[in-house]
Every structure is written in C-alpha cells, then in structure tokens.
Design a protein around this motif. Structure first.
Motif, PDB file in Angstrom:
ATOM      1  N   TYR A   1      13.710  -4.974   6.052  1.00 40.05           N
ATOM      2  CA  TYR A   1      13.528  -5.576   7.374  1.00 40.05           C
ATOM      3  C   TYR A   1      13.051  -4.568   8.416  1.00 40.05           C
ATOM      4  N   VAL A   2      12.734  -3.357   7.971  1.00 33.76           N
ATOM      5  CA  VAL A   2      12.364  -2.300   8.911  1.00 33.76           C
ATOM      6  C   VAL A   2      10.839  -2.270   9.074  1.00 33.76           C
ATOM      7  N   ALA A   3      10.386  -2.057  10.314  1.00 34.21           N
ATOM      8  CA  ALA A   3       8.954  -2.154  10.642  1.00 34.21           C
ATOM      9  C   ALA A   3       8.128  -1.033  10.016  1.00 34.21           C
ATOM     10  N   ASN A   4       6.930  -1.398   9.604  1.00 30.77           N
ATOM     11  CA  ASN A   4       5.911  -0.468   9.125  1.00 30.77           C
ATOM     12  C   ASN A   4       4.721  -0.577  10.061  1.00 30.77           C
TER      13      ASN A   4
ATOM     14  N   GLY B   1      10.078  -6.987  11.818  1.00 34.82           N
ATOM     15  CA  GLY B   1      10.703  -7.868  10.837  1.00 34.82           C
ATOM     16  C   GLY B   1      10.536  -7.372   9.412  1.00 34.82           C
ATOM     17  N   GLY B   2       9.620  -6.408   9.219  1.00 28.55           N
ATOM     18  CA  GLY B   2       9.512  -5.733   7.935  1.00 28.55           C
ATOM     19  C   GLY B   2       8.910  -6.596   6.829  1.00 28.55           C
ATOM     20  N   LEU B   3       8.945  -6.022   5.616  1.00 27.46           N
ATOM     21  CA  LEU B   3       8.370  -6.680   4.444  1.00 27.46           C
ATOM     22  C   LEU B   3       8.983  -8.061   4.209  1.00 27.46           C
ATOM     23  N   ALA B   4      10.297  -8.159   4.371  1.00 27.48           N
ATOM     24  CA  ALA B   4      10.972  -9.419   4.055  1.00 27.48           C
ATOM     25  C   ALA B   4      10.479 -10.555   4.951  1.00 27.48           C
TER      26      ALA B   4
ATOM     27  N   SER C   1       0.799  -1.228   0.000  1.00 27.71           N
ATOM     28  CA  SER C   1       0.000   0.000   0.000  1.00 27.71           C
ATOM     29  C   SER C   1       0.830   1.275   0.000  1.00 27.71           C
ATOM     30  N   GLY C   2       2.171   1.171   0.145  1.00 30.62           N
ATOM     31  CA  GLY C   2       2.979   2.391   0.127  1.00 30.62           C
ATOM     32  C   GLY C   2       4.420   2.117   0.520  1.00 30.62           C
ATOM     33  N   THR C   3       5.124   3.198   0.873  1.00 29.58           N
ATOM     34  CA  THR C   3       6.564   3.129   1.134  1.00 29.58           C
ATOM     35  C   THR C   3       6.881   2.306   2.384  1.00 29.58           C
ATOM     36  N   ILE C   4       8.024   1.626   2.346  1.00 36.61           N
ATOM     37  CA  ILE C   4       8.412   0.783   3.478  1.00 36.61           C
ATOM     38  C   ILE C   4       9.459   1.460   4.364  1.00 36.61           C
ATOM     39  N   GLY C   5       9.431   1.099   5.627  1.00 35.40           N
ATOM     40  CA  GLY C   5      10.484   1.488   6.572  1.00 35.40           C
ATOM     41  C   GLY C   5      10.261   2.785   7.319  1.00 35.40           C
TER      42      GLY C   5
ATOM     43  N   THR D   1      -4.769 -13.109   0.591  1.00 29.33           N
ATOM     44  CA  THR D   1      -3.933 -12.945   1.778  1.00 29.33           C
ATOM     45  C   THR D   1      -3.708 -11.463   2.021  1.00 29.33           C
ATOM     46  N   MET D   2      -3.788 -11.045   3.281  1.00 30.68           N
ATOM     47  CA  MET D   2      -3.333  -9.704   3.649  1.00 30.68           C
ATOM     48  C   MET D   2      -2.505  -9.816   4.923  1.00 30.68           C
ATOM     49  N   ARG D   3      -1.556  -8.917   5.068  1.00 33.82           N
ATOM     50  CA  ARG D   3      -0.712  -8.915   6.265  1.00 33.82           C
ATOM     51  C   ARG D   3      -0.114  -7.513   6.372  1.00 33.82           C
TER      52      ARG D   3
END
Lengths: 337, 337
Positions: free
Chosen positions: A267-270, A224-227, A171-175, A217-219
């Motif tokens: 690996y950064v949390a959103n 632990g981030g996207l990875a 849905s958008g930018t990570i981290g 699936t949604m999450r």
C-alpha cells in the motif's frame, strides 16, 4: 458537523475514501464520456490525432528527500500519468502556490530540479503560474503540473483493457518512495538508506511498446500503492487478479521499515514504477525489454488475470495460502506526493 | 534571511515583483521558444493543428463572494486565458488541494459551480486530481485548472502583436471583481452592492473574431489590473500606449470603494473583462459587436497605440495633463483570484 460531512486525510489517500469522494462529489457533476474512463490521463481527439491530458497536484512533505524533491516529483508524475496511456509526453504546465516567506533559494533549487527532470524526460514546460498566499495559508509550496502527450492512433492502453490470462508485470521494487518520504518526516526517528524511486518512465514505456502490441493496461502505482492500483484495474476491467507474493520485488530495508511502522508495502506509494498487463505470449519479451532498461532492472512477473472473482485481487502467499488484497482503506501516509 | 531572499506577497501580485520573479527564477530554467511568449496561454502545434495550453491556480479568499466563488472563477479564468489567444477552449483539468476538515457541502457547492461555468462556456472537465493536506496545511481549498483549446491556423493574436495606431478596447467596467472580494474580506468593514464580474469570455471573443481579422492582441486584465496588463503589452510589443482617462468605464461604487481604501481602480483585478488591440479601421465594428454581447455592453475605446515612449503607458487625464501609468509595484490585493 460530523466526520462524514468533512474532508478527511483519507479522502486524499488515493484509496477507498478517495474513490468514494470522486463518485459522490465529482463524477455526478463532471460526468462526461471522456472523464468516466478514470485512467491516469484522459484521451481526446483533435482532427485525426489522439492526445492525452493529465493533471496532478503535489503537496509532498518534506519537499526535499533522498532521491528527489517536490520539483522532479511533479514533472515525473505527470510524465508518467501520460505515459501510462501509451502517450509520448510533450508539454507540461507548472502552477506554483507558495507560502509567503518561502526561501527563494529553495524555490530555485526546486525549479532547477524540474528543469533537469523535464530534460531527462524530453518534455518542455510551456505554461506557468505563481500564486503567493499569506504565511500559514499554505505549507511551504504546492506544485500542480498538467501535461499533454500524443498517442499513436492504433494505441489503446487503458485500465479497462486487462484481459483474462494477461500476465502482470512490475518494473521494480515497491514502496521505495513512500518509505523514503516517511523516514524524513518530522517526528519519526527511524532512518533508512532508501531513496525515492522518482523517475520518468516514458522512455521505458516507448521501448516496451516497441517490442509488443499486446500491452493492454499500464498504471503507475502511486498513492495507495500496488494493491490499490491493482484493485482499480480489476474493477475497471471487470476481471480477477491473482498475485504471486514471492515474486513481488521489495527491498529488505523497505520490508524492515514497514514492519517497524506496521504498514504493508503493498500500500506504499511508488513514483518511478509501472505495472503492465501483457498477453502471455508477449510477457517474456516485454519483461526482458524492461530488464534491459535502467528503470526496469528488477522487473518481474508478479501475477495473472483470472476470469473468476471479478473486481477483486488475491494473493497466493509464499506458504501456499490465499488472501484478499483490498484497496487502501484509510490514509496510511498523508502527503506522500 | 533578508526580505530579498524570501517570497513575499508582492511576488504573487501579478505586477512588477511577479515579473521579476519570473525573470529571475523561472525563465532561466524553463526558457524555451514557446514559453518565452509570456502570453496568457501558450500555442503549440500538433501535426497541422494549432493548440493553446494554459494553467492557473486559484487561492481566492473568501472562497464564496457576490457574483461567484472559487469554482466558477477557476473555470472562467482558464477559459479566458485560452480565449485571449483566439483559441476555442475545449478541455479543462481540475486539481484540488483541500484542507482536512473542509465541509463536503462547500466542496459540492464549488463543484456544482464549476459544472455550471463549464456548461456555460461549452467546455468539458476531463481530468482531475484531489489532494488533502493536514489541518493548517492549506487555507480551505485551492484549485488549479489547466486547459487546452484549438486555434484556427490563420489566427495570430498575441501580446507581441500590438501595432502603432491600433485602438485599445475594453469590454466593460474595471475593478468589479477585486473590490467585491475585498469588500467581503474578514476585518474590512465596508460593504458594497458590487458583484464580481467572473464570466467566460470565449463566446464574446468568437463574435469579435467573426467581424474582424484585425484583432492583434487580447488580454484579460486580472491580477495587477488594467494598468499592469497594458504595461505588459507595451513591453511585449515595444510600443507606447496612451489612455483616455474619461473613457475608462468604472462604476461609481468602485470609485468610492477605491477612494476609501486608497487604491487605484486601474490596478484592481477583473475576472470577466478583456482588452483588445484592433486596427483603427475595424475598431468601431468590433466595439459595436462587443456592445451587442451581454459581457460587453459597456465596452469602450479607451486608448491608442503610439510609436513614441516604447514600453510605457501614459494617461491623458480629464483635466488635460499626462501621467505615466506604471505596473503594479507591490501587492495591492493579495489572494484576489
């Protein structure tokens, strides 16, 4: 006592060590058909109704940060965990553990923030508890929120349901959240203009579900981030996932901060992003729906589900290579949420 | 910053200061028709079903004590909070906050204890979360449990429903849990043979409800003890309560320990006792039912509801006098649950 015998910060990372702790300590005792799903929330039935139930404790440090605080984080986090099963979040509980000496003005600010977040999400906080521990017995304030939501009977969204050929949407930018919190952590000298993305995703999810019945699936990729989240889904659904590196939205400032710190934004949390696995026919429709919502403006298709390499995540790099993307191995960013 | 501006241990006592904090900080923000009940759990409706929802965090020190540990306490506590509304507890969540360095062997022992307690109560733990905080950021381990139960549609048991002439029943001796925990607290030199009374009361409640439709109010007298809980009910139902001192069951060893410590057993926490307000016609029937259950063998009728002195609790003393029994004013026993 060796390291193996003690709880380490790694065990709270949401990554590999957390999963091992769950498998080694919790599941052998708590094993039951509902918990075994290991989704963001658990679905159970009351009469002919399907409900979702979820819990999360928040220990973020610092408790106030650009774009949010521990209060709105606690509300949005549980709203999102319910939403990721396709549930409409209805009711939340709030359990506070507060250190003796904590300023009541700060508590008021946190409670007001929770109220605002609950109103925005359209949920009610209907149960509460407060414990106070001696000075030094806890670091300022911890908040647990648990929540209940209702699921339409024909909805079946789960980490187990990703299907080969599904496209992976974010849905958008990570981290943003992780880097924001880290930038405010005592002892770190860098500053950024990034804000936490903490947001309630239930209304975005409702709109996505109104345009497609093929969201499998949604999450929300938090600790632990996207990875790590994609690895969980690859394992749960027993599929391979291929990511397109150049499609993953990341702010320049997050890239810069990550380079400075030697960490990988994957690996950064959103705290206000979701990933969705959608059948290829519906992917554009869902993507456009996401882009028209304030919390999905920078949505993108970032990967696809493949039948090979079951349980693993690969990255097609922008220079044409392929690399394995593993779960977070250690504790990259403690107390990020 | 003055004392008035900070969270004190008193605010976690369950007594007067806790109530003031709720009124001053939480209710102004979270005010809604469901939360305002201020019962042990909150009742909401899904379709034509009535559900109860409850949350509690456990910070007891020490985490292992005679008769129990923080694990079974956390399960039984939320089972009991649901039961006090006449709900059948079904599902629990478990949120762990663990200090870095905590022994995994102790965590396993706690989780096994939770499993045993859940099995005894007949509930399932279906959602979980684990956070790890840095060494010194929390004292060993805190556990939040939240729970969902189902209520028969014609059941309406609440702290608001005590009626004039109701008799007040208690399921057994008071003060056992609080004195047990206190006796094991570091730095205190006395030892007793008392055990915590931590127990799941849902099956006792089911039997009581099967013999009477006239149980108006139930509450488990945890933090703040019997005195504080009765004051809450007197206020919620706007009635007076008269207690018969010589009828209140207390173990000799608890009386002795309380004398030693200069505290009143009326204010000491229980974790496996309930009080019930029952119409006078049904009181003996309910009492006999309680006495035939393992968790109610020492049940007794300890008081009655009166129309005078609304919102207050009085004690008829064994020597013929009358004294006001107020809420717990300060923090008699911090981190008792």
């Amino acid at each position: 006592m060796t390291r193996e015998d003690s709880i380490l910060l790694d065990h709270g990372s949401g990554g590999r060590a957390s999963h091992e702790l769950v498998r080694r300590v919790f599941l052998p005792q708590f094993k039951n058909s509902l918990l075994d799903g290991l989704d963001d929330s658990t679905v159970f039935e009351i009469g002919d109704r399907k409900l979702a139930f979820s819990t999360d404790s928040y220990t973020v440090d610092p408790i106030f940060f650009p774009g949010g605080d521990i209060g709105c984080l606690a509300v949005n986090g549980t709203v999102n965990d319910l939403s990721m099963r396709g549930a409409v979040p209805l009711y939340l509980s709030a359990g506070f553990i507060i250190e003796e000496g904590f300023p009541i003005a700060d508590l008021k600010r946190i409670v007001e923030s929770m109220k605002g977040a609950a109103e925005t999400a359209g949920v009610q906080i209907i149960a509460g508890d407060t414990k106070v521990v001696n000075r030094g017995g806890a670091d300022k304030i911890f908040i647990n929120t648990s929540g209940v939501g209702i699921i339409k009977n024909n909805t079946n969204i789960s980490g187990k349901n990703a299907q080969v050929e599904d496209l992976v949407l974010i849905s958008g930018t990570i981290g943003d959240h992780g880097i924001t919190v880290l930038s405010k952590r005592g002892g770190l000298s860098f500053e950024t203009s990034i804000q936490s993305d903490s947001a309630p995703l239930n209304k975005l999810v409702a709109e996505m579900m109104s345009v497609s019945d093929s969201i499998h699936t949604m999450r929300d990729p938090t600790r632990g981030g996207l990875a790590t989240t994609l690895n969980e889904i690859a394992l749960q659904s027993n599929v391979g996932i291929e990511l397109f590196e150049e499609k993953i939205p990341v702010r320049e400032s997050v890239v810069g901060a990550c380079e400075l710190l030697g960490i990988d934004p994957l690996y950064v949390a959103n705290e206000g992003k979701l990933i969705a696995f959608v059948s290829p026919e519906d992917a554009d429709k869902v993507l456009n729906c996401m882009k028209s919502h304030p919390y999905g403006r920078e949505a993108a298709i970032i990967g696809k589900v493949i039948s090979e390499n079951q349980g693993r995540v690969f990255m097609k790099t922008s220079i044409g290579g392929t690399r394995i993307i593993d779960m977070l191995a250690g504790e990259q960013l403690p107390r990020i949420c």
